[in-house]
Design an enzyme around this catalytic site. Structure first.
Site, PDB file in Angstrom:
ATOM      1  N   CYS A   1       0.820  -1.223   0.000  1.00  0.00           N
ATOM      2  CA  CYS A   1       0.000   0.000   0.000  1.00  0.00           C
ATOM      3  C   CYS A   1       0.849   1.267   0.000  1.00  0.00           C
ATOM      4  O   CYS A   1       1.675   1.489   0.892  1.00  0.00           O
ATOM      5  CB  CYS A   1      -0.942  -0.002   1.202  1.00  0.00           C
TER       6      CYS A   1
ATOM      7  N   TRP B   1      -9.293   5.626  -0.362  1.00  0.00           N
ATOM      8  CA  TRP B   1      -9.808   6.200  -1.613  1.00  0.00           C
ATOM      9  C   TRP B   1      -8.895   5.746  -2.737  1.00  0.00           C
ATOM     10  O   TRP B   1      -7.823   5.199  -2.503  1.00  0.00           O
ATOM     11  CB  TRP B   1      -9.864   7.728  -1.531  1.00  0.00           C
TER      12      TRP B   1
ATOM     13  N   GLU C   1      -5.098   3.202 -10.528  1.00  0.00           N
ATOM     14  CA  GLU C   1      -5.792   1.920 -10.313  1.00  0.00           C
ATOM     15  C   GLU C   1      -6.936   1.768 -11.306  1.00  0.00           C
ATOM     16  O   GLU C   1      -7.218   0.681 -11.805  1.00  0.00           O
ATOM     17  CB  GLU C   1      -6.354   1.839  -8.891  1.00  0.00           C
TER      18      GLU C   1
ATOM     19  N   ARG D   1      -0.169   4.603   2.992  1.00  0.00           N
ATOM     20  CA  ARG D   1      -0.082   4.337   4.426  1.00  0.00           C
ATOM     21  C   ARG D   1       0.148   5.543   5.326  1.00  0.00           C
ATOM     22  O   ARG D   1       0.092   5.406   6.545  1.00  0.00           O
ATOM     23  CB  ARG D   1       1.010   3.283   4.686  1.00  0.00           C
TER      24      ARG D   1
HETATM   25  N1  ARG Z   1      -6.773  -1.803  -7.102  1.00  0.00           N
HETATM   26  C1  ARG Z   1      -8.105  -2.080  -6.639  1.00  0.00           C
HETATM   27  C2  ARG Z   1      -9.124  -1.539  -7.631  1.00  0.00           C
HETATM   28  O1  ARG Z   1      -8.738  -0.950  -8.599  1.00  0.00           O
HETATM   29  C3  ARG Z   1      -8.354  -1.482  -5.271  1.00  0.00           C
HETATM   30  C4  ARG Z   1      -7.313  -1.803  -4.206  1.00  0.00           C
HETATM   31  C5  ARG Z   1      -7.360  -0.894  -3.001  1.00  0.00           C
HETATM   32  N2  ARG Z   1      -7.101   0.480  -3.400  1.00  0.00           N
HETATM   33  C6  ARG Z   1      -7.103   1.550  -2.582  1.00  0.00           C
HETATM   34  N3  ARG Z   1      -6.878   2.719  -3.103  1.00  0.00           N
HETATM   35  N4  ARG Z   1      -7.327   1.434  -1.271  1.00  0.00           N
HETATM   36  O2  ARG Z   1     -10.301  -1.656  -7.478  1.00  0.00           O
END
Ligand code: ARG
Length: 366
Positions: free
Chosen positions: A69, A240, A245, A72
């Site tokens: 992560c 968030w 991602e 953090r």
């Molecule tokens: N990578 C995942 C997604 O695209 C989520 C993982 C957790 N991500 C976060 N920003 N807490 O759905």
């Protein structure tokens, strides 16, 4: 399910209770009293119950220890919802929906975890079958996959349980929960609990015309949380999004929504040759669109440069506190312009430190 031996639980419990008192500044006397209480509870029952303070501390430190992560820095602001002791399916779904409402908060996302009953002495456990509380279904059709290819197996399971979606590329899957050896139960998510963001670009109108959207809050629901020898098998948590991602993975991976060729086309890029770097150009604009859309809608999101800077601050903060930061470099670097962030140029040891979140076996045949 193999449950840990009492001696192993005692060992882990003692380490955790000592860490809790050391970090939260309790007196030696209080520590010894609590240790005695916990160890005798383990002696008599094989297990022990965390106080709300211990539970909160444990969940936060497990975030601090999450090697993959980048977010953090904010570990200590995690809101912990205590849902231990909830037994009936109705109560469990209610707690899940509460989590969604509280965490989403109209777009001002609050990092939150809801912790359900831990794995019992008999091995009985609560499991949420979803990977995330909100995710889009994926359907295999003769014309190819409609929706999210990552959800195909779980979507089939939901349909076997009696759920039916509309067949759109953005059908929100139901929540599936299993308690012990009871049959899994499912409920549709009330639509007002699912905040979504239509993806558009500040200069390229073609992006909005693709009709793509993504949900606001990533809520991981299939990982376990281990604190002081106690295993919580259902503990959905969220932060968030970082824009990559969505823009560089969920919408871009060829095994997911695979939008790069479409984006390149509406940018009038030639996709005939790799040397035009059309994929790279399309990637950047898709990520610009994700950030622009979330920001315009007032939904919390972080770009990868800011997230990387925050991670460097986290490292400094941990060093100042006399703690070693562990990390998984391959996960910490962002998938867009990794070498433009400081993280790329550092190295990390990927040691597992507890309390910790972990993967667990898939609860359904896939
Ligand atoms: N990578 C995942 C997604 O695209 C989520 C993982 C957790 N991500 C976060 N920003 N807490 O759905």
């Amino acid at each position: 399910m193999q449950v840990q031996k009492d001696s192993q639980v005692s060992k882990e419990a003692e380490l955790f209770i000592r860490q809790y008192y050391a970090e939260s500044g309790g007196s030696e006397n209080e520590l010894l009293l609590r240790l005695q209480e916990v160890l005798s509870e383990i002696d008599h029952t094989g297990s022990y119950k965390h106080t709300l303070e211990e539970l909160t501390f444990g969940a936060r430190v497990a975030w601090r220890n999450s090697n993959k992560c980048i977010g953090r820095l904010f570990w200590n602001s995690l809101t912990v919802m205590d849902a231990r002791g909830l037994k009936t399916e109705d109560e469990l779904f209610e707690a899940v929906f509460n989590h969604m409402r509280y965490a989403t908060n109209g777009g001002r996302i609050r990092p939150t975890i809801t912790i359900f009953e831990p794995v019992g002495q008999s091995g009985a456990q609560v499991r949420i079958w979803n990977h995330q509380l909100v995710r889009y279904a994926g359907y295999e059709t003769p014309e190819g996959i409609v929706g999210d290819p990552a959800s195909v197996a779980f979507t089939r399971v939901c349909m076997e349980l009696g759920w039916a979606g509309e067949g759109s590329p953005h059908d929100v899957l139901p929540i599936v929960i299993q308690c012990g050896d009871r049959q899994p139960a499912w409920r549709a998510v009330p639509p007002e609990l699912v905040l979504e963001v239509p993806i558009r670009h500040p200069e390229l109108p073609g992006i909005a015309e693709m009709g793509v959207k993504w949900y606001a809050v990533p809520m991981i629901s299939d990982m376990s949380l281990e604190i002081g020898g106690i295993l919580y098998s259902a503990a959905p948590f969220n932060g968030w999004y970082m824009e990559t991602e969505i823009g560089a993975r969920n919408l871009a991976d060829s095994g997911r929504y695979n939008l790069l060729p479409k984006v390149a086309e509406l940018m009038n890029l030639s996709t005939q040759s790799n040397v035009t770097l059309w994929k790279d150009k399309a990637l950047v604009e898709l990520n610009v669109a994700v950030l622009h859309s979330f920001k315009s809608d007032g939904v919390s999101i972080v770009d990868h440069h800011t997230a990387a800077e925050q991670f460097i601050r986290f490292e400094q903060q941990e060093q100042d506190a006399g703690r070693q930061v562990t990390g998984n470099w391959a996960w910490l670097i962002p998938p867009v312009s990794p070498a433009a962030t400081e993280i790329f140029h550092r190295s990390y040891t990927n040691d597992i430190v507890k309390p910790a979140y972990d993967y667990q076996r898939c609860p359904f045949h896939s």
